[in-house]
Scaffold this motif. Structure first.
Motif, short mmCIF file in Angstrom:
data_model
loop_
_atom_site.label_atom_id
_atom_site.label_comp_id
_atom_site.label_asym_id
_atom_site.label_seq_id
_atom_site.Cartn_x
_atom_site.Cartn_y
_atom_site.Cartn_z
N SER A 1 4.39 1.48 -17.06
CA SER A 1 3.12 0.76 -17.02
C SER A 1 2.26 1.18 -15.84
O SER A 1 1.04 1.21 -15.93
CB SER A 1 3.36 -0.76 -17.00
OG SER A 1 4.14 -1.13 -15.89
N ALA A 2 2.87 1.53 -14.71
CA ALA A 2 2.11 1.98 -13.54
C ALA A 2 1.94 3.49 -13.53
O ALA A 2 1.15 4.03 -12.76
CB ALA A 2 2.81 1.54 -12.25
N ASN A 3 2.70 4.19 -14.38
CA ASN A 3 2.68 5.64 -14.48
C ASN A 3 2.94 6.30 -13.11
O ASN A 3 2.24 7.23 -12.72
CB ASN A 3 1.36 6.14 -15.08
CG ASN A 3 1.46 7.61 -15.48
OD1 ASN A 3 2.52 8.10 -15.80
ND2 ASN A 3 0.33 8.29 -15.45
N GLN A 4 3.94 5.77 -12.41
CA GLN A 4 4.29 6.33 -11.10
C GLN A 4 5.70 5.92 -10.70
O GLN A 4 6.28 5.00 -11.28
CB GLN A 4 3.29 5.89 -10.05
CG GLN A 4 3.27 4.40 -9.77
CD GLN A 4 2.24 4.03 -8.70
OE1 GLN A 4 1.65 4.88 -8.07
NE2 GLN A 4 2.03 2.74 -8.53
N VAL A 5 6.19 6.59 -9.69
CA VAL A 5 7.48 6.22 -9.10
C VAL A 5 7.21 5.13 -8.07
O VAL A 5 6.30 5.24 -7.26
CB VAL A 5 8.16 7.45 -8.45
CG1 VAL A 5 9.41 7.03 -7.71
CG2 VAL A 5 8.47 8.50 -9.50
N LEU A 6 8.01 4.08 -8.17
CA LEU A 6 7.85 2.92 -7.27
C LEU A 6 9.13 2.72 -6.47
O LEU A 6 10.22 3.09 -6.91
CB LEU A 6 7.56 1.66 -8.07
CG LEU A 6 6.33 1.68 -8.96
CD1 LEU A 6 6.31 0.44 -9.87
CD2 LEU A 6 5.07 1.74 -8.13
N GLU A 7 8.99 2.09 -5.34
CA GLU A 7 10.15 1.74 -4.54
C GLU A 7 10.62 0.34 -4.91
O GLU A 7 9.82 -0.61 -4.94
CB GLU A 7 9.80 1.79 -3.05
CG GLU A 7 11.01 1.68 -2.15
CD GLU A 7 10.67 1.94 -0.69
OE1 GLU A 7 11.55 1.64 0.14
OE2 GLU A 7 9.56 2.42 -0.40
N GLY A 8 11.92 0.23 -5.26
CA GLY A 8 12.49 -1.07 -5.61
C GLY A 8 13.07 -1.76 -4.38
O GLY A 8 12.79 -1.38 -3.23
N ILE B 1 13.45 -2.96 -10.56
CA ILE B 1 13.22 -3.56 -9.24
C ILE B 1 14.49 -3.62 -8.40
O ILE B 1 14.43 -3.73 -7.19
CB ILE B 1 12.54 -4.94 -9.32
CG1 ILE B 1 13.41 -5.98 -10.04
CG2 ILE B 1 11.19 -4.84 -9.99
CD1 ILE B 1 14.12 -6.89 -9.10
N LEU B 2 15.64 -3.55 -9.04
CA LEU B 2 16.91 -3.58 -8.32
C LEU B 2 17.25 -2.24 -7.67
O LEU B 2 18.04 -2.17 -6.75
CB LEU B 2 18.05 -3.99 -9.25
CG LEU B 2 17.94 -5.39 -9.86
CD1 LEU B 2 18.99 -5.58 -10.94
CD2 LEU B 2 18.05 -6.46 -8.79
N SER B 3 16.64 -1.17 -8.16
CA SER B 3 16.97 0.19 -7.72
C SER B 3 16.27 0.56 -6.41
O SER B 3 15.41 -0.18 -5.90
CB SER B 3 16.57 1.19 -8.81
OG SER B 3 15.16 1.18 -8.95
N VAL B 4 16.64 1.73 -5.89
CA VAL B 4 15.97 2.26 -4.70
C VAL B 4 14.58 2.73 -5.10
O VAL B 4 13.58 2.36 -4.50
CB VAL B 4 16.79 3.41 -4.07
CG1 VAL B 4 16.05 4.00 -2.87
CG2 VAL B 4 18.17 2.92 -3.67
N TYR B 5 14.52 3.57 -6.14
CA TYR B 5 13.27 4.06 -6.69
C TYR B 5 13.36 4.00 -8.20
O TYR B 5 14.45 4.11 -8.77
CB TYR B 5 13.00 5.52 -6.29
CG TYR B 5 12.79 5.71 -4.81
CD1 TYR B 5 11.55 5.45 -4.24
CD2 TYR B 5 13.82 6.15 -4.00
CE1 TYR B 5 11.35 5.61 -2.87
CE2 TYR B 5 13.63 6.33 -2.64
CZ TYR B 5 12.40 6.06 -2.09
OH TYR B 5 12.21 6.21 -0.74
#
Length: 146
Positions: A136-143, A127-131
């Motif tokens: 668990s979500a099996n996807q790239v997320l925006e942090g 969550i601290l990162s950019v992406y």
């Protein structure tokens, strides 16, 4: 004002492993002699709280040196005040999406964490990162891009 210090761990900091000791020692390296640690367990189910604490507190205690540590468990409705009075913010892993959702209610996280030691483990690092990739979500997320 002190700079914010981020210490990131890929995951499973609760396991007995010398690399985990290095992580917890680094978290405390620049911490004050009397350190207040905020344990943030927003990424996992509430029923895991006591188990998480029983795993994490001994790691901090075993690597504290001569420091005196006090611990507080984060509560969503008091989180900003808890962060303010803490020296170390420990973002434990679990579900990245759950942690992102929990922390989105605080739009000024960067300001809240200013001058603190922020340690992230697994989802707490994500969550601290950019992406990030969330297994668990099996996807790239925006942090939060902190």
């Amino acid at each position: 004002m002190n700079k914010t210090k981020y210490i990131l761990h890929g995951g499973q900091a609760q396991k007995d492993d010398s690399r985990n000791d290095e992580f917890f020692r680094e978290v405390l390296t620049t911490a004050p002699q009397n350190s207040k640690i905020l344990l943030v367990y927003f990424a996992s189910e509430p029923e895991r709280l006591e188990r998480n604490k029983s795993q994490d507190i001994p790691h901090f205690e075993n690597n504290k040196g001569s420091r005196l540590l006090s611990f507080e468990t984060a509560i969503p409705e008091f989180f900003p005040e808890q962060v303010e009075r803490s020296d170390v913010i420990y973002l434990r892993g679990g579900s990245t999406t759950t942690l992102l959702d929990a922390l989105k209610q605080y739009p000024n996280l960067n300001e809240m964490f200013a001058g603190k030691i922020v340690a992230g483990e697994s989802a707490g690092t994500n969550i601290l990162s950019v992406y990030c990739y969330s297994k668990s979500a099996n996807q790239v997320l925006e942090g939060f891009s902190l």
